[in-house]
Design an enzyme around this catalytic site. Structure first.
Site, PDB file in Angstrom:
ATOM      1  N   SER A 195       2.519  34.781 -17.594  1.00 18.64           N
ATOM      2  CA  SER A 195       3.717  34.485 -16.786  1.00 18.64           C
ATOM      3  C   SER A 195       4.736  33.753 -17.640  1.00 18.64           C
ATOM      4  CB  SER A 195       3.339  33.584 -15.609  1.00 18.64           C
ATOM      5  OG  SER A 195       4.490  33.113 -14.939  1.00 18.64           O
ATOM      6  N   TYR A 208      -1.340  26.002 -11.607  1.00 15.15           N
ATOM      7  CA  TYR A 208      -1.168  27.429 -11.945  1.00 15.15           C
ATOM      8  C   TYR A 208      -0.495  27.605 -13.295  1.00 15.15           C
ATOM      9  CZ  TYR A 208       0.996  32.102 -11.683  1.00 15.15           C
ATOM     10  OH  TYR A 208       1.436  33.378 -11.948  1.00 15.15           O
TER      11      TYR A 208
HETATM   12  P1  NAD Z   1      -0.809  39.940  -6.076  1.00  9.29           P
HETATM   13  O1  NAD Z   1      -1.071  39.006  -4.958  1.00  9.29           O
HETATM   14  O2  NAD Z   1      -0.465  41.322  -5.739  1.00  9.29           O
HETATM   15  O3  NAD Z   1      -2.046  39.995  -7.081  1.00  9.29           O
HETATM   16  C1  NAD Z   1      -2.919  38.935  -7.297  1.00  9.29           C
HETATM   17  C2  NAD Z   1      -4.305  39.487  -7.022  1.00  9.29           C
HETATM   18  O4  NAD Z   1      -5.268  38.554  -7.482  1.00  9.29           O
HETATM   19  C3  NAD Z   1      -4.608  39.698  -5.556  1.00  9.29           C
HETATM   20  O5  NAD Z   1      -4.235  40.991  -5.142  1.00  9.29           O
HETATM   21  C4  NAD Z   1      -6.118  39.504  -5.506  1.00  9.29           C
HETATM   22  O6  NAD Z   1      -6.761  40.759  -5.433  1.00  9.29           O
HETATM   23  C5  NAD Z   1      -6.457  38.864  -6.827  1.00  9.29           C
HETATM   24  N1  NAD Z   1      -7.277  37.661  -6.682  1.00  9.29           N
HETATM   25  C6  NAD Z   1      -6.864  36.391  -6.491  1.00  9.29           C
HETATM   26  N2  NAD Z   1      -7.930  35.577  -6.423  1.00  9.29           N
HETATM   27  C7  NAD Z   1      -9.034  36.347  -6.583  1.00  9.29           C
HETATM   28  C8  NAD Z   1     -10.430  36.089  -6.625  1.00  9.29           C
HETATM   29  N3  NAD Z   1     -10.928  34.840  -6.496  1.00  9.29           N
HETATM   30  N4  NAD Z   1     -11.276  37.132  -6.790  1.00  9.29           N
HETATM   31  C9  NAD Z   1     -10.803  38.398  -6.918  1.00  9.29           C
HETATM   32  N5  NAD Z   1      -9.488  38.696  -6.903  1.00  9.29           N
HETATM   33  C10 NAD Z   1      -8.623  37.672  -6.743  1.00  9.29           C
HETATM   34  O7  NAD Z   1       0.323  39.263  -6.950  1.00  9.29           O
HETATM   35  P2  NAD Z   1       0.925  39.591  -8.384  1.00  9.29           P
HETATM   36  O8  NAD Z   1       2.159  38.799  -8.419  1.00  9.29           O
HETATM   37  O9  NAD Z   1       0.967  41.044  -8.639  1.00  9.29           O
HETATM   38  O10 NAD Z   1      -0.102  38.919  -9.365  1.00  9.29           O
HETATM   39  C11 NAD Z   1      -0.659  39.614 -10.464  1.00  9.29           C
HETATM   40  C12 NAD Z   1      -0.539  38.772 -11.697  1.00  9.29           C
HETATM   41  O11 NAD Z   1       0.834  38.557 -11.985  1.00  9.29           O
HETATM   42  C13 NAD Z   1      -1.148  37.376 -11.604  1.00  9.29           C
HETATM   43  O12 NAD Z   1      -1.851  37.095 -12.798  1.00  9.29           O
HETATM   44  C14 NAD Z   1       0.042  36.467 -11.497  1.00  9.29           C
HETATM   45  O13 NAD Z   1      -0.220  35.183 -12.006  1.00  9.29           O
HETATM   46  C15 NAD Z   1       1.034  37.209 -12.349  1.00  9.29           C
HETATM   47  N6  NAD Z   1       2.433  36.838 -12.167  1.00  9.29           N
HETATM   48  C16 NAD Z   1       3.076  37.097 -11.001  1.00  9.29           C
HETATM   49  C17 NAD Z   1       4.404  36.747 -10.878  1.00  9.29           C
HETATM   50  C18 NAD Z   1       5.185  37.018  -9.619  1.00  9.29           C
HETATM   51  O14 NAD Z   1       6.312  36.552  -9.490  1.00  9.29           O
HETATM   52  N7  NAD Z   1       4.663  37.772  -8.671  1.00  9.29           N
HETATM   53  C19 NAD Z   1       5.075  36.133 -11.938  1.00  9.29           C
HETATM   54  C20 NAD Z   1       4.385  35.892 -13.109  1.00  9.29           C
HETATM   55  C21 NAD Z   1       3.058  36.246 -13.220  1.00  9.29           C
END
Ligand code: NAD
Ligand code: MG
Length: 303
Positions: A195, A208
């Protein structure tokens, strides 16, 4: 339905300012981990726009958090590029996951659903073995799942909460990579979702944000360690992306309403806008890229 104005296909001449909706967004919140299908508007993971061209033909991928967000975008793109794909997610996310499995199978590929909690080392080992058994091998591991909860003060973070964030975001990739490594042949790729928080942490993401610094860090060390085995390790560093993480992470309604508006592009990204990066880092065409972190943050942030 995903909004129909979006065209995420690489061939389209598209103004990046207009690819996805801009704030203000409707106020909404869901219990963790949230569902993409209940978000308003629904995120666009490239369901109606991503077109493959055989860039990952015959490859075998495991994607954590593959039910929604960036993981779903990668799963759809990988399948349409010719890969068989296993996805992991939490049991509460079955409805989102089944949509992804249907999309993988509609692309003519094998789709394997493996629900379970990554906070358990035993489950992480089982997950990797189950994926390998079902796919007949493994050569792409996308460690993408994460937990994000907003806390205005460090005083509001319990040890239990801190531990769960560390387990999901730091321990799980460690366990998954250890389990996968003996099975990865030269040419395989490991991709971690990190991120912009790794380098520019928000005041309300104390726990986080430090896990994302750890993710960026392991990408760089492991890339050096695994180069001699022919395995590449890279990261993707998104900025604000419209996913369930954002509506189930305890963000204030004021923040959510204006989500992504502070970026130079003036809007949050859609998960499907990052699909091409996950493909590039997995395919052999990206063979000289390792130890890198690729940003996609609408002009803000630094990977
Ligand atoms: P998202 O909610 O679609 O995906 C996160 C997923 O993590 C969930 O769908 C879930 O299946 C999984 N998860 C969480 N805890 C879990 C556990 N204990 N066991 C199994 N699965 C688990 O959201 P996203 O934003 O697509 O997140 C994906 C990645 O992107 C993450 O690593 C997040 O940190 C990163 N990210 C997101 C953003 C944003 O703005 N959305 C920004 C920077 C980084
Ligand atoms: Mg999800």
């Amino acid at each position: 339905m995903a909004f129909s104005s979006t065209d995420l296909s690489p061939a389209a001449l598209t103004d990046p300012q207009t690819v996805g909706p801009k704030p203000p967004f409707e106020r909404q919140s869901q219990p963790w981990p949230g569902l993409a299908r209940d978000m308003r508007p629904r995120p666009d993971h490239g369901e109606s726009s991503y077109r493959g061209s055989g860039r990952l033909a015959g490859r075998k991928a495991l994607i954590t958090g593959g039910d929604s967000g960036m993981g779903r975008a990668a799963a759809i793109a990988y399948a349409r590029e010719g890969a068989d794909v296993a996805i992991n997610y939490l049991p509460d996310e079955e409805a989102d996951a089944q949509e992804v499995i249907d999309l993988i199978r509609a692309a003519g590929r094998t789709g394997v659903a493996i629900p379970g909690d990554l906070c358990s080392e035993d489950f992480c080992k089982t997950l990797v073995q189950t994926a390998i058994d079902a796919l007949g091998g493994l050569d792409i591991l996308v460690s993408n799942a994460a937990r994000q909860q907003t806390h205005a003060s460090i005083l509001d973070i319990s040890t239990e909460e801190f531990d769960r964030t560390m387990k999901t975001n730091i321990y799980a990739p460690f366990w998954l990579i250890k389990a996968a490594l003996p099975h990865l042949a030269p040419g395989s790729a490991i991709i971690g979702t990190t991120s912009e928080q790794a380098t520019d942490p928000s005041e309300d993401l104390y726990d986080y944000a430090q896990t994302k610094a750890a993710t960026t860090n392991y990408v760089r060390s492991l890339a050096k360690q695994l180069a001699s085995r022919g395995i590449r390790v890279n990261g993707v560093a998104p900025g604000p992306i419209w996913t369930p993480l954002q509506v189930s992470g305890g963000a204030t309604m004021e923040k959510l309403e204006q989500f992504g508006g502070q970026t130079p592009l003036g809007r949050p990204g859609q998960p499907g806008e990052l699909a091409g990066i996950y493909v590039l880092l997995a395919e052999s065409g990206g063979s000289y890229a390792t130890g890198q972190v690729y940003g996609a943050a609408g002009g803000s942030g630094m990977p």
